[in-house]
Design a protein around this motif. Structure first.
Motif, PDB file in Angstrom:
ATOM      1  N   GLN A   1     -31.565 -33.540 -19.393  1.00 28.49           N
ATOM      2  CA  GLN A   1     -30.672 -33.110 -20.391  1.00 28.49           C
ATOM      3  C   GLN A   1     -29.763 -31.735 -20.126  1.00 28.49           C
ATOM      4  OE1 GLN A   1     -30.165 -35.023 -23.409  1.00 28.49           O
ATOM      5  NE2 GLN A   1     -31.369 -36.574 -22.268  1.00 28.49           N
ATOM      6  N   VAL A   2     -30.604 -30.762 -19.862  1.00 35.11           N
ATOM      7  CA  VAL A   2     -29.797 -29.453 -19.608  1.00 35.11           C
ATOM      8  C   VAL A   2     -28.931 -29.764 -18.453  1.00 35.11           C
ATOM      9  CG1 VAL A   2     -30.136 -27.152 -18.808  1.00 35.11           C
ATOM     10  CG2 VAL A   2     -31.885 -28.239 -20.363  1.00 35.11           C
ATOM     11  N   MET A   3     -29.103 -30.394 -17.486  1.00 29.81           N
ATOM     12  CA  MET A   3     -28.162 -30.620 -16.459  1.00 29.81           C
ATOM     13  C   MET A   3     -27.095 -31.461 -16.977  1.00 29.81           C
ATOM     14  SD  MET A   3     -30.452 -30.762 -12.814  1.00 29.81           S
ATOM     15  CE  MET A   3     -31.450 -32.137 -13.306  1.00 29.81           C
ATOM     16  N   GLN A   4     -27.396 -32.535 -17.550  1.00 26.55           N
ATOM     17  CA  GLN A   4     -26.164 -33.128 -18.185  1.00 26.55           C
ATOM     18  C   GLN A   4     -25.275 -32.530 -19.120  1.00 26.55           C
ATOM     19  OE1 GLN A   4     -28.407 -36.653 -19.868  1.00 26.55           O
ATOM     20  NE2 GLN A   4     -27.366 -37.942 -18.621  1.00 26.55           N
ATOM     21  N   GLY A   5     -25.816 -31.762 -19.958  1.00 27.03           N
ATOM     22  CA  GLY A   5     -24.803 -30.747 -20.854  1.00 27.03           C
ATOM     23  C   GLY A   5     -24.201 -29.877 -20.002  1.00 27.03           C
ATOM     24  N   SER A   6     -24.951 -29.344 -18.794  1.00 24.85           N
ATOM     25  CA  SER A   6     -23.969 -28.637 -17.852  1.00 24.85           C
ATOM     26  C   SER A   6     -22.910 -29.216 -17.214  1.00 24.85           C
ATOM     27  CB  SER A   6     -24.942 -28.009 -16.800  1.00 24.85           C
ATOM     28  OG  SER A   6     -25.946 -27.134 -17.513  1.00 24.85           O
ATOM     29  N   LEU A   7     -22.945 -30.443 -17.217  1.00 28.84           N
ATOM     30  CA  LEU A   7     -22.010 -31.144 -16.498  1.00 28.84           C
ATOM     31  C   LEU A   7     -20.619 -31.319 -17.422  1.00 28.84           C
ATOM     32  CD1 LEU A   7     -23.724 -34.142 -14.505  1.00 28.84           C
ATOM     33  CD2 LEU A   7     -22.238 -32.216 -13.346  1.00 28.84           C
ATOM     34  N   VAL A   8     -21.075 -31.583 -18.729  1.00 24.97           N
ATOM     35  CA  VAL A   8     -20.151 -31.822 -19.779  1.00 24.97           C
ATOM     36  C   VAL A   8     -19.415 -30.383 -19.838  1.00 24.97           C
ATOM     37  CG1 VAL A   8     -19.799 -31.854 -22.311  1.00 24.97           C
ATOM     38  CG2 VAL A   8     -21.487 -33.184 -21.170  1.00 24.97           C
ATOM     39  N   ARG A   9     -20.156 -29.237 -19.790  1.00 25.21           N
ATOM     40  CA  ARG A   9     -19.331 -27.833 -19.977  1.00 25.21           C
ATOM     41  C   ARG A   9     -18.607 -27.866 -18.549  1.00 25.21           C
ATOM     42  NH1 ARG A   9     -23.880 -27.794 -22.469  1.00 25.21           N
ATOM     43  NH2 ARG A   9     -24.015 -27.172 -24.472  1.00 25.21           N
ATOM     44  N   LEU A  10     -18.931 -28.170 -17.361  1.00 26.79           N
ATOM     45  CA  LEU A  10     -18.297 -27.755 -16.455  1.00 26.79           C
ATOM     46  C   LEU A  10     -17.010 -28.685 -16.457  1.00 26.79           C
ATOM     47  CD1 LEU A  10     -18.477 -26.592 -13.634  1.00 26.79           C
ATOM     48  CD2 LEU A  10     -19.871 -28.470 -12.736  1.00 26.79           C
ATOM     49  N   ALA A  11     -17.210 -30.160 -16.668  1.00 24.77           N
ATOM     50  CA  ALA A  11     -15.955 -30.965 -16.912  1.00 24.77           C
ATOM     51  C   ALA A  11     -14.935 -30.303 -17.762  1.00 24.77           C
ATOM     52  CB  ALA A  11     -16.263 -32.234 -17.280  1.00 24.77           C
ATOM     53  N   LEU A  12     -15.387 -29.581 -18.871  1.00 25.57           N
ATOM     54  CA  LEU A  12     -14.609 -28.897 -19.629  1.00 25.57           C
ATOM     55  C   LEU A  12     -13.795 -27.658 -18.995  1.00 25.57           C
ATOM     56  CD1 LEU A  12     -16.387 -28.797 -23.003  1.00 25.57           C
ATOM     57  CD2 LEU A  12     -14.130 -29.659 -22.649  1.00 25.57           C
ATOM     58  N   ARG A  13     -14.526 -26.874 -18.292  1.00 25.70           N
ATOM     59  CA  ARG A  13     -13.873 -25.666 -17.609  1.00 25.70           C
ATOM     60  C   ARG A  13     -12.952 -26.122 -16.362  1.00 25.70           C
ATOM     61  NH1 ARG A  13     -17.883 -21.492 -15.156  1.00 25.70           N
ATOM     62  NH2 ARG A  13     -15.815 -20.674 -14.742  1.00 25.70           N
ATOM     63  N   MET A  14     -13.090 -27.572 -15.997  1.00 28.06           N
ATOM     64  CA  MET A  14     -12.163 -27.969 -15.031  1.00 28.06           C
ATOM     65  C   MET A  14     -10.983 -28.610 -15.736  1.00 28.06           C
ATOM     66  SD  MET A  14     -15.034 -29.372 -12.362  1.00 28.06           S
ATOM     67  CE  MET A  14     -13.924 -29.792 -11.037  1.00 28.06           C
ATOM     68  N   ASP A  15     -11.072 -28.419 -17.106  1.00 28.11           N
ATOM     69  CA  ASP A  15      -9.875 -29.288 -17.776  1.00 28.11           C
ATOM     70  C   ASP A  15      -9.749 -30.767 -17.739  1.00 28.11           C
ATOM     71  OD1 ASP A  15      -8.812 -26.569 -18.837  1.00 28.11           O
ATOM     72  OD2 ASP A  15      -7.786 -26.556 -16.846  1.00 28.11           O
TER      73      ASP A  15
END
Length: 186
Positions: free
Chosen positions: A28-42
């Motif tokens: 769950q933590v890693m999936q949340g990190s992917l969401v935030r990473l996708a946001l940072r990558m616009d």
């Protein structure tokens, strides 16, 4: 160089997610990190798709804190995509999950954050509901720090939208000059 690091972080996160021995919480933590990473990558739409998948996975696993966080993320993304009805629905789902969070302090903090998010989403369409949501924030301990400042700002805006400029001014939420500039002020 910065984009290269984000791309590398993305690859490493995907590899880690595929590992068979990853615990539910860690996944769950890693999936949340992917969401935030996708946001940072616009990549807003990718972030939304990942957050929706995260919410589905969290709901199947049933851990209330994870379900809350996933729907809260979906709601914020819906809002960013200007889908206010979808954001409201996602925040309401997060609230349903928050009711099941066993830790009272975490539950209260979740409710306070949700009340602010809901107030922001409904502010223009339904200032009365926004005001009700903001009244709830204090009940959940959201009366300190940056959250307090955001609540005060939203309260003033709700009072303006409801035509209660003098009330906003009297409550110290607006200066006399701001009240005179408000729509409908005399």
């Amino acid at each position: 160089a910065h984009l290269g690091r984000l791309g590398r972080a993305w690859q490493e996160a995907i590899v880690a997610l595929r590992a068979p021995c990853v615990s539910t919480t860690r996944r769950q933590v890693m999936q949340g990190s992917l969401v935030r990473l996708a946001l940072r990558m616009d990549h807003l739409h990718l972030a939304y798709d990942l957050a929706t998948a995260l919410a589905t996975t969290a709901a199947l696993e049933g851990e209330p804190t994870h379900v809350f966080e996933a729907w809260w993320l979906v709601g914020r993304l819906e809002r960013a995509l200007k889908n206010y009805a979808g954001a409201t629905t996602a925040f309401e789902r997060a609230a349903a999950a928050a009711r099941k969070i066993p830790d009272p302090a975490m539950r209260a903090r979740g409710y306070a954050l949700l009340a602010v998010q809901l107030a922001e989403v409904v502010q223009q369409r339904d200032p009365d509901r926004a005001s009700r949501e903001l009244e709830r924030v204090g009940q959940f301990g959201g009366s300190t720090g940056a959250l307090y400042l955001r609540v005060a700002s939203l309260r003033a805006e709700a009072m303006l939208r409801r035509g209660l400029v003098p009330a906003a001014e009297a409550g110290g939420l607006l200066t006399a000059g701001e009240a005179q500039l408000a729509p409908g002020a005399t």
